[in-house]
Scaffold this motif. Structure first.
Motif, PDB file in Angstrom:
ATOM      1  N   ARG A  95       0.845  -1.197   0.000  1.00 37.68           N
ATOM      2  CA  ARG A  95       0.000   0.000   0.000  1.00 37.68           C
ATOM      3  C   ARG A  95       0.881   1.248   0.000  1.00 37.68           C
ATOM      4  O   ARG A  95       1.895   1.314   0.693  1.00 37.68           O
ATOM      5  CB  ARG A  95      -0.886   0.005   1.250  1.00 37.68           C
ATOM      6  N   ASP A  96       0.485   2.234  -0.788  1.00 42.95           N
ATOM      7  CA  ASP A  96       1.117   3.544  -0.775  1.00 42.95           C
ATOM      8  C   ASP A  96       0.235   4.490   0.034  1.00 42.95           C
ATOM      9  O   ASP A  96      -0.967   4.618  -0.229  1.00 42.95           O
ATOM     10  CB  ASP A  96       1.289   4.093  -2.195  1.00 42.95           C
ATOM     11  N   ILE A  97       0.822   5.133   1.019  1.00 48.51           N
ATOM     12  CA  ILE A  97       0.053   6.038   1.865  1.00 48.51           C
ATOM     13  C   ILE A  97       0.759   7.386   1.968  1.00 48.51           C
ATOM     14  O   ILE A  97       1.946   7.504   1.663  1.00 48.51           O
ATOM     15  CB  ILE A  97      -0.146   5.474   3.290  1.00 48.51           C
ATOM     16  N   LYS A  98       0.005   8.388   2.383  1.00 54.18           N
ATOM     17  CA  LYS A  98       0.548   9.713   2.633  1.00 54.18           C
ATOM     18  C   LYS A  98       0.323  10.064   4.103  1.00 54.18           C
ATOM     19  O   LYS A  98      -0.753   9.802   4.644  1.00 54.18           O
ATOM     20  CB  LYS A  98      -0.098  10.761   1.722  1.00 54.18           C
ATOM     21  N   ILE A  99       1.321  10.634   4.716  1.00 53.30           N
ATOM     22  CA  ILE A  99       1.240  11.038   6.119  1.00 53.30           C
ATOM     23  C   ILE A  99       1.359  12.551   6.173  1.00 53.30           C
ATOM     24  O   ILE A  99       2.431  13.121   5.910  1.00 53.30           O
ATOM     25  CB  ILE A  99       2.343  10.375   6.953  1.00 53.30           C
ATOM     26  N   HIS A 100       0.272  13.204   6.482  1.00 58.18           N
ATOM     27  CA  HIS A 100       0.261  14.659   6.570  1.00 58.18           C
ATOM     28  C   HIS A 100       0.708  15.079   7.972  1.00 58.18           C
ATOM     29  O   HIS A 100       0.154  14.617   8.977  1.00 58.18           O
ATOM     30  CB  HIS A 100      -1.129  15.200   6.260  1.00 58.18           C
ATOM     31  N   CYS A 101       1.681  15.942   8.048  1.00 61.26           N
ATOM     32  CA  CYS A 101       2.299  16.312   9.323  1.00 61.26           C
ATOM     33  C   CYS A 101       1.632  17.521   9.978  1.00 61.26           C
ATOM     34  O   CYS A 101       2.263  18.235  10.778  1.00 61.26           O
ATOM     35  CB  CYS A 101       3.781  16.586   9.116  1.00 61.26           C
ATOM     36  N   SER A 102       0.386  17.758   9.695  1.00 62.80           N
ATOM     37  CA  SER A 102      -0.319  18.911  10.251  1.00 62.80           C
ATOM     38  C   SER A 102      -0.482  18.821  11.766  1.00 62.80           C
ATOM     39  O   SER A 102      -0.847  19.814  12.405  1.00 62.80           O
ATOM     40  CB  SER A 102      -1.693  19.058   9.591  1.00 62.80           C
ATOM     41  N   PHE A 103      -0.217  17.665  12.357  1.00 62.16           N
ATOM     42  CA  PHE A 103      -0.294  17.530  13.813  1.00 62.16           C
ATOM     43  C   PHE A 103       0.890  18.210  14.503  1.00 62.16           C
ATOM     44  O   PHE A 103       0.862  18.440  15.707  1.00 62.16           O
ATOM     45  CB  PHE A 103      -0.347  16.054  14.218  1.00 62.16           C
ATOM     46  N   LEU A 104       1.952  18.554  13.748  1.00 63.37           N
ATOM     47  CA  LEU A 104       3.104  19.240  14.324  1.00 63.37           C
ATOM     48  C   LEU A 104       2.765  20.702  14.606  1.00 63.37           C
ATOM     49  O   LEU A 104       1.850  21.276  14.010  1.00 63.37           O
ATOM     50  CB  LEU A 104       4.294  19.144  13.371  1.00 63.37           C
ATOM     51  N   THR A 105       3.511  21.300  15.516  1.00 62.05           N
ATOM     52  CA  THR A 105       3.273  22.696  15.874  1.00 62.05           C
ATOM     53  C   THR A 105       3.690  23.612  14.726  1.00 62.05           C
ATOM     54  O   THR A 105       4.848  23.573  14.285  1.00 62.05           O
ATOM     55  CB  THR A 105       4.066  23.060  17.141  1.00 62.05           C
ATOM     56  N   PRO A 106       2.776  24.438  14.208  1.00 60.31           N
ATOM     57  CA  PRO A 106       3.139  25.360  13.121  1.00 60.31           C
ATOM     58  C   PRO A 106       4.275  26.287  13.545  1.00 60.31           C
ATOM     59  O   PRO A 106       4.340  26.769  14.678  1.00 60.31           O
ATOM     60  CB  PRO A 106       1.846  26.145  12.889  1.00 60.31           C
ATOM     61  N   GLY A 107       5.182  26.527  12.612  1.00 59.31           N
ATOM     62  CA  GLY A 107       6.299  27.418  12.869  1.00 59.31           C
ATOM     63  C   GLY A 107       7.515  26.743  13.482  1.00 59.31           C
ATOM     64  O   GLY A 107       8.588  27.354  13.547  1.00 59.31           O
ATOM     65  N   LYS A 108       7.370  25.504  13.936  1.00 55.96           N
ATOM     66  CA  LYS A 108       8.493  24.764  14.509  1.00 55.96           C
ATOM     67  C   LYS A 108       9.139  23.872  13.447  1.00 55.96           C
ATOM     68  O   LYS A 108       8.464  23.383  12.531  1.00 55.96           O
ATOM     69  CB  LYS A 108       8.034  23.906  15.694  1.00 55.96           C
TER      70      LYS A 108
END
Length: 627
Positions: A564-577
């Motif tokens: 399976r090919d998947i994408k992991i969106h890192c939007s859970f990280l703190t913006p600006g860091k």
């Protein structure tokens, strides 16, 4: 963020004459979940909907002797919204927010006994239970053999069925079940919604599974293990209906079961320390010390002496108050437990001991103060009796007694949690799962997050080296118990599967390890979390979960038996860091014998990571915030 409590309480009394017009509808705080109560000629029942879509059609309520000829004489409405901090968990803070009604019923024959129905509507679902207060004449004894609660579901509903806690799952329709269904029971509705039927706070009661109604199509009935006899006042366990638009939301909302249990009853919890543990199977002083050294090297917190250290665990004469190694496990009998505990504690490693139900039932009050004297950190209860009223009471009482002696607990075999760890967090984890003792395939593993793990922590017993290409003659020596998943899959499970006491390297030995570079991830990964995000997934296909510990994030992704090919969106990280992501992935071209590779890349909240998962594979990521 400071904990804030917003609590409103008001009382509404209605007479039986006005019951049909007022107080029969309850909505969740967001207004999406609607519970409706009806009483037709003394027979009570309910419906549940979510955003106007049917979840539970008109279904019966009540328990034995309390389902017919009832009149509602009072309704009390109340609400709650507060945050609480668990001793440990998947999140460092939990919100408990609901709207509720308490309906009081009496029998039309004029009996003074009252049955109350408490219903709570959460944004995450619905919960209800029956209770019996004392009457003016004092305590009464209530006997219950049947829970008459039903769940009538829309046509073409399917469920993820297993008939026992360590069983495999099948997606079945609401007919021709091969037995009773375990809890939680995850439900797929044709209208696109998902639900899960569960129990909470099963402490002083018996287990209740689910069965198909013999009288009504598409209807699930409750099946109590045996009779319960209790004096008033008392309440039954909660019947829970979790509701979500996606299966990932079910797992993200599993704090609901904790919210339905009382707060922590242990005043001083500083001795309760989650961590990683490895099993000691040589049952020798030398082997145990070698394992302690390995635990220090690989950043584990505990070692665990498995069955056999006090004789054969099924021998009724075996005495768990003294060391007498089963000769089939170690014929030399050279285990000095006190020396091992001293050596381990000197190096910051705790010791857990396995004790079978036979010895626990016979010796519990002797063993607990003795183990505290020895310096034991905790006990793994083995082959416990589950289900019955008697043994359910005994088991939870035993956990309470362990807390008195500062002993942590891991319950193995068929026990499934219902939120008791909130009240007694010395119960770190439990099995109740088909884990690596049975070596399930990857598809099974992708079902578990959306079924078993809705109930809470599970001791799956993660393996790493237990595969034929790494251990000669493994299939012959270990009864063909070999991993059916990749190294990346097993590594990712340490994040995907929540267990405050996480067994690592289950069938492995220290000498199996050759300091593979990817073990850095196992060294770093914790077992409890400040926050958890269920990023993506589908039942029986794949799942990606991100968990936070201080400023670091750990991400685990697994797929089923297919690539399976998947994408992991890192939007859970703190913006600006800014962060560095260390990615540990399956790589057939890797020169490392485990066929794992490691790459490090910069990431931030705007990043999207691509992952190509091999069949039965997985991937783990350690994301460190840059200073």
């Amino acid at each position: 963020m400071r904990n804030k409590i917003f609590f409103s309480f008001f009382l509404l009394l209605t007479t039986a004459a006005t019951f049909a017009q007022t107080g029969t509808v309850l909505k969740s705080p967001d207004g999406k979940t609607v519970f409706s109560l009806f009483n037709e000629d003394g027979n009570i029942g309910y419906t549940v909907s979510y955003q106007g879509k049917e979840v539970v059609q008109r279904s019966a309520l009540g328990i034995e002797n309390w389902q017919k000829d009832l009149t509602c004489n009072a309704v009390r409405s109340f609400s709650k919204d507060n945050w609480w901090a668990p001793v440990y968990g998947e999140r460092s803070k939990v919100r408990d927010r609901y709207q509720a009604k308490l309906f009081s019923f009496r029998k039309k024959n004029g009996s003074s006994q009252t049955m109350q129905l408490e219903v709570r509507a959460y944004n995450e679902g619905l919960a209800f239970r029956y209770s019996f207060p004392e009457t003016g004449t004092g305590p009464a004894t209530i006997s219950i053999r049947k829970d008459l609660t039903e769940f009538s579901l829309p046509e073409n509903t399917r469920v993820w069925f297993t008939d026992h806690a360590q069983g495999t799952y099948r997606l079945l329709s609401l007919d021709k079940w091969p037995g009773q269904a375990e809890r939680p029971l995850t439900v797929q509705l044709q209208n696109g919604l998902y639900a899960a039927l569960a129990e909470a706070e099963v402490v002083n009661y018996c287990r209740t599974k689910f069965s198909l109604s013999s009288a009504k199509p598409n209807t699930i009935a409750c099946s109590m293990f045996d009779q319960v006899v209790l004096p008033t006042p008392f309440a039954t366990p909660w019947r829970v209906i979790m509701i979500a638009q996606k299966p990932t939301e079910l797992l993200a909302n599993n704090d609901l079961l904790l919210n339905l249990n009382p707060p922590c009853a242990i005043k001083n919890t500083g001795w309760i320390k989650p961590g990683k543990v490895m099993r000691e199977i040589t049952l020798s002083t030398g082997g145990a010390k070698t394992l302690v050294d390995f635990a220090v090297k690989r950043h584990l917190q505990y070692i665990h002496f498995d069955a056999g250290w006090y004789g054969h665990e099924y021998d009724a004469a075996a005495d768990a108050s003294r060391v007498s190694v089963d000769p089939k496990r170690n014929p030399v009998n050279d285990l000095d437990m006190q020396e091992v505990i001293r050596y381990a504690r000197q190096r910051g490693i705790g010791v857990f001991l396995y004790v079978n139900q036979i010895a626990l039932a016979k010796q519990l009050d002797i063993l607990l103060p003795l183990y505290q004297q020895w310096g034991v950190a905790g006990i793994k209860f083995g082959f416990v009796n589950v289900g019955s009223f008697k043994w359910t009471q005994w088991l939870h009482d035993a956990v309470k007694k362990c807390a008195q002696y500062h002993l942590m607990v891991d319950i193995h075999d068929e026990y499934r949690p219902t939120g008791f760890s909130r009240t007694y967090p010395n119960l770190l984890t439990q099995e109740g799962v088909r884990g690596n003792e049975e070596m399930p395939d990857a598809t099974h593993n992708t079902v578990l997050p959306f079924t078993r793990f809705l109930a809470g922590a599970a001791d799956y017993t993660i393996c790493y080296y237990h595969r034929p290409e790494l251990k000669q003659k493994l299939a012959e020596t270990q009864n063909a118990r070999v991993l059916k998943t990749t190294s990346g899959h097993q590594m990712a499970l340490s994040v995907v599967y929540y267990s405050p006491l996480q067994f690592m390297y289950w069938y492995d030995r220290p000498e199996d390890s050759q300091n593979e570079p990817e073990l850095e991830f196992f060294d770093r990964v914790p077992t409890v979390w400040d926050d958890t995000k269920v990023l993506d997934g589908a039942i029986g296909q794949y799942v990606t979960i991100a968990r936070k510990s201080k400023n670091d994030w750990f991400v685990g992704s697994i797929t089923n038996n297919e690539r399976r090919d998947i994408k992991i969106h890192c939007s859970f990280l703190t913006p600006g860091k800014k962060y560095t992501a260390s990615i540990y992935y399956d790589d057939p071209a890797s020169p490392v014998r485990t066929k794992m590779s490691v790459k490090r890349i910069p990431v931030d909240a705007s990043a999207t990571l691509d992952a190509a998962l091999l069949p039965s594979g997985g991937q783990a990521i350690w994301i460190r915030q840059l200073k």
